[in-house]
Write a protein that holds these residues in place. Structure first.
Motif, PDB file in Angstrom:
ATOM      1  N   MET A   1      -3.321  13.458 -10.891  1.00  0.00           N
ATOM      2  CA  MET A   1      -2.036  13.065 -10.339  1.00  0.00           C
ATOM      3  C   MET A   1      -1.015  13.078 -11.487  1.00  0.00           C
ATOM      4  N   PRO A   2       0.128  13.745 -11.293  1.00  0.00           N
ATOM      5  CA  PRO A   2       1.165  13.741 -12.333  1.00  0.00           C
ATOM      6  C   PRO A   2       1.708  12.333 -12.558  1.00  0.00           C
ATOM      7  N   LYS A   3       2.244  12.119 -13.751  1.00  0.00           N
ATOM      8  CA  LYS A   3       2.745  10.795 -14.114  1.00  0.00           C
ATOM      9  C   LYS A   3       3.931  10.370 -13.256  1.00  0.00           C
ATOM     10  N   ASP A   4       4.710  11.334 -12.767  1.00  0.00           N
ATOM     11  CA  ASP A   4       5.907  11.015 -11.994  1.00  0.00           C
ATOM     12  C   ASP A   4       5.583  10.489 -10.602  1.00  0.00           C
ATOM     13  N   GLU A   5       4.420  10.861 -10.064  1.00  0.00           N
ATOM     14  CA  GLU A   5       4.060  10.440  -8.711  1.00  0.00           C
ATOM     15  C   GLU A   5       3.414   9.060  -8.732  1.00  0.00           C
ATOM     16  N   LEU A   6       3.893   8.214  -7.860  1.00  0.00           N
ATOM     17  CA  LEU A   6       3.293   6.895  -7.714  1.00  0.00           C
ATOM     18  C   LEU A   6       2.275   6.939  -6.591  1.00  0.00           C
ATOM     19  N   PRO A   7       1.193   6.170  -6.700  1.00  0.00           N
ATOM     20  CA  PRO A   7       0.214   6.176  -5.615  1.00  0.00           C
ATOM     21  C   PRO A   7       0.826   5.561  -4.353  1.00  0.00           C
ATOM     22  N   GLU A   8       0.327   6.031  -3.229  1.00  0.00           N
ATOM     23  CA  GLU A   8       0.781   5.514  -1.929  1.00  0.00           C
ATOM     24  C   GLU A   8       0.426   4.033  -1.842  1.00  0.00           C
ATOM     25  N   PRO A   9       1.391   3.174  -1.456  1.00  0.00           N
ATOM     26  CA  PRO A   9       1.070   1.743  -1.353  1.00  0.00           C
ATOM     27  C   PRO A   9      -0.002   1.500  -0.295  1.00  0.00           C
ATOM     28  N   LYS A  10      -0.844   0.526  -0.572  1.00  0.00           N
ATOM     29  CA  LYS A  10      -1.920   0.179   0.347  1.00  0.00           C
ATOM     30  C   LYS A  10      -1.327  -0.469   1.602  1.00  0.00           C
ATOM     31  N   ARG A  11      -1.638   0.079   2.745  1.00  0.00           N
ATOM     32  CA  ARG A  11      -1.120  -0.442   4.009  1.00  0.00           C
ATOM     33  C   ARG A  11      -2.073  -1.494   4.553  1.00  0.00           C
ATOM     34  N   ARG A  12      -1.501  -2.562   5.057  1.00  0.00           N
ATOM     35  CA  ARG A  12      -2.309  -3.618   5.662  1.00  0.00           C
ATOM     36  C   ARG A  12      -1.825  -3.803   7.092  1.00  0.00           C
ATOM     37  N   ASN A  13      -2.742  -3.806   7.996  1.00  0.00           N
ATOM     38  CA  ASN A  13      -2.386  -3.952   9.403  1.00  0.00           C
ATOM     39  C   ASN A  13      -2.477  -5.407   9.836  1.00  0.00           C
ATOM     40  N   ARG A  14      -1.941  -6.284   9.016  1.00  0.00           N
ATOM     41  CA  ARG A  14      -1.919  -7.706   9.345  1.00  0.00           C
ATOM     42  C   ARG A  14      -0.762  -8.353   8.600  1.00  0.00           C
ATOM     43  N   THR A  15      -0.389  -9.497   9.077  1.00  0.00           N
ATOM     44  CA  THR A  15       0.693 -10.215   8.416  1.00  0.00           C
ATOM     45  C   THR A  15       0.150 -10.939   7.194  1.00  0.00           C
ATOM     46  N   LEU A  16       1.004 -11.091   6.210  1.00  0.00           N
ATOM     47  CA  LEU A  16       0.640 -11.775   4.975  1.00  0.00           C
ATOM     48  C   LEU A  16       1.625 -12.905   4.715  1.00  0.00           C
ATOM     49  N   SER A  17       1.130 -13.961   4.119  1.00  0.00           N
ATOM     50  CA  SER A  17       2.044 -15.014   3.690  1.00  0.00           C
ATOM     51  C   SER A  17       2.746 -14.535   2.429  1.00  0.00           C
ATOM     52  N   VAL A  18       3.857 -15.146   2.118  1.00  0.00           N
ATOM     53  CA  VAL A  18       4.593 -14.779   0.910  1.00  0.00           C
ATOM     54  C   VAL A  18       3.732 -15.008  -0.323  1.00  0.00           C
TER      55      VAL A  18
END
Length: 171
Positions: A1-18
């Motif tokens: 992966m090139p340095k300029d590309e950021l990994p795709e954020p991990k998706r969560r199919n649930r609500t999270l508290s702050v």
């Protein structure tokens, strides 16, 4: 992966508290201060004996150098003005309260930090927003077509709350 590309954020199919959402951001900062987790800071009001639950705040834990399984860190506390002498005098009681909370010898010594502390700095009280008549009219007009009464009331409350936020930005 090139340095300029950021990994795709991990998706969560649930609500999270702050707290859960921010835990990844806070943990490295806390580790730099010597804390293994957020417990001692988040639960300080329950851990510290009175009146230190409101006049002190944990600043950092300093572990003895060179000993891998050393028990008994030094807890540095931020202290409210005028309370430093009292907190230093009661340091053994504060250490005992921390150790009792965690169930093992975590803190061997309590010292005062040079960092400033103002009691109640985290407790800011916001006065409730009083929407103007024009805001009420705009929100009422925007939600008049909603047939479900509960949904319409919830949308009106949301609209009025958001109108308060936008007026703060303008003012």
């Amino acid at each position: 992966m090139p340095k300029d590309e950021l990994p795709e954020p991990k998706r969560r199919n649930r609500t999270l508290s702050v707290a859960d959402a921010l835990s990844g951001a806070l943990d490295p900062v806390l580790k730099k201060r010597g804390f293994a987790g957020r417990d001692i800071i988040a639960q300080w009001r329950h851990i510290a004996p009175r009146p230190f639950d409101e006049t002190t705040l944990p600043d950092k834990l300093s572990w003895p150098r060179g000993e891998r399984s050393a028990e008994g860190a030094t807890l540095y506390l931020r202290c409210a003005p005028g309370q430093a002498l009292f907190a230093q005098h009661e340091a053994p009681a504060i250490a005992a309260a921390v150790n009792r909370y965690f169930g093992y010898l975590l803190v061997n010594d309590v010292r005062l930090s040079a960092e400033p502390f103002t009691p109640g700095s985290g407790r800011t009280v916001q006065k409730p927003h009083q929407p103007s008549q024009s805001d009420i009219a705009k929100v009422g007009k925007a939600t008049e077509m909603v047939e479900d009464d509960d949904l319409r009331e919830a949308l009106q409350a949301l609209g009025l709350a958001l109108s308060g936020r936008s007026s703060k930005k303008r003012g």
